[in-house]
Design an enzyme around this catalytic site. Structure first.
Site, PDB file in Angstrom:
ATOM      1  CD  GLU A   1      38.566 -69.380 -35.529  1.00  0.00           C
ATOM      2  OE1 GLU A   1      37.556 -69.687 -34.881  1.00  0.00           O
ATOM      3  OE2 GLU A   1      38.932 -68.209 -35.718  1.00  0.00           O
TER       4      GLU A   1
ATOM      5  CG  HIS B   1      36.201 -70.406 -31.832  1.00  0.00           C
ATOM      6  ND1 HIS B   1      35.836 -69.770 -32.991  1.00  0.00           N
ATOM      7  CD2 HIS B   1      35.060 -70.552 -31.112  1.00  0.00           C
ATOM      8  CE1 HIS B   1      34.534 -69.551 -32.992  1.00  0.00           C
ATOM      9  NE2 HIS B   1      34.038 -70.012 -31.858  1.00  0.00           N
TER      10      HIS B   1
ATOM     11  CB  SER C   1      31.507 -67.917 -31.949  1.00  0.00           C
ATOM     12  OG  SER C   1      31.303 -69.252 -32.336  1.00  0.00           O
TER      13      SER C   1
END
Length: 341
Positions: free
Chosen positions: A236, A266, A147
């Site tokens: 996601e 995610h 991320s």
């Protein structure tokens, strides 16, 4: 330590969804989000034989995570996710330990500075300084992250490539947030919402320029980056962004292994100790990294002119044509995406 029972995917997602909706809410103060994440992270098991020790990299605290005997000549610097505003070594200790078990090498978790207290480029500066410090104790260092941490890993690789000194041996990017200025089309996925992402992006930007490649590395130079593993999940919010990034990397001549998963969420690799599919994904990442190191050793080998962290040859400009691991099963696929128009 006894083996932890694995949760079925539907049960795991059902348990996690309300927790993430509460924690990653744009109206919940950042300190409360951080405390909730750290508290629940204790439930994520570590593999047997894990050793966690305190470290200091580039002026920031870090953790060195190993599982069993692990030579220090090669290592991973891991950047945790959390929207640049949350997350810590504690929240990603289990993921790091499972990765360390797969690669049989140390994984270093960096406690980089968070926004909004420290907007961009504070976290990037911390990452580059930590990488430099780690190359003084390891001959070859790979950068990895999920991320926001994946975005940081990419941005750091760009800074290091432009500087022309020691570079990462490889990149492992899990659902990288490589352009926080791009708003998702959907309202939310299982983990994050568009409103929360917008708040995180604004906090990380501060008074900066949204076109600055340190903030949005997807807008920066991609040519010359090391072999890259990029994982995303089709459900996601970041899926379109990750697919575009994979195509751009390949078009820039970077060797890319791009993997999509149909059922995970995610950054699900954080639950590698609880969900079999997440553990299998970490196994695949580990296989990629060890493969890169083996190839570097074959092609270059020790000797004059070798440089810590240096990638010996450029990428081949295509998705890597390795077969998917049999344990991953039909829920994942590897593709070479076409560049977006």
């Amino acid at each position: 330590m006894t083996a932890t029972p694995m949760l079925p995917l539907p049960l795991a997602s059902a348990l996690l969804a309300p927790y993430y909706r509460l924690t990653f809410h744009h109206r919940v103060p950042w300190p409360v989000q951080r405390a909730l994440l750290n508290a629940v992270a204790r439930l994520q098991p570590l593999p047997a034989g894990t050793t966690v020790s305190k470290a200091w990299l580039g002026g920031r605290p870090a953790e060195r995570v190993v599982v069993g005997p692990a030579p220090s000549s090669e290592a991973v610097l891991y950047l945790h996710g959390g929207g640049f505003t949350t997350g810590s070594p504690a929240t990603h200790r289990s993921l790091a330990a499972h990765l360390a078990r797969e690669i049989r090498r140390p994984v270093y978790l960096l406690d980089y500075r968070l926004a909004p207290e420290h907007p961009c480029p504070a976290a990037l500066d911390d990452t580059v300084a930590a990488f430099d410090a780690l190359t003084r104790v390891a001959n070859s260092v790979a950068l990895a992250g999920d991320s926001a941490g994946g975005g940081l890993a990419l941005a750091a690789a760009q800074v290091l490539a432009a500087r022309g000194t020691a570079r990462p041996a490889a990149l492992a990017l899990v659902s990288p947030w490589a352009n926080p200025g791009v708003q998702a089309d959907r309202r939310r996925d299982l983990v994050v919402s568009r409103a929360w992402a917008f708040a995180c992006a604004a906090a990380y930007l501060g008074d900066g320029d949204p076109a600055d490649h340190r903030y949005a590395p997807a807008l920066g130079a991609l040519a010359g980056l090391p072999p890259t593993y990029l994982h995303t999940n089709v459900r996601e919010l970041l899926y379109p962004q990750c697919r575009t990034l994979a195509a751009a990397l390949s078009a820039a001549g970077v060797e890319v292994r791009y993997v999509e998963h149909a059922r995970l969420w995610h950054a699900a690799q954080a639950q590698a100790g609880l969900v079999r599919a997440a553990a299998e994904s970490v196994h695949d990442i580990g296989r990629f990294l060890t493969g890169v190191w083996s190839e570097l050793q074959r092609d270059a080998g020790p000797g004059p002119g070798s440089e810590p962290g240096h990638v010996s040859k450029p990428g081949r400009g295509r998705a890597e044509e390795r077969p998917a691991d049999a344990r991953t099963g039909p829920a994942s696929r590897e593709t070479a995406p076409e560049p977006s128009s």
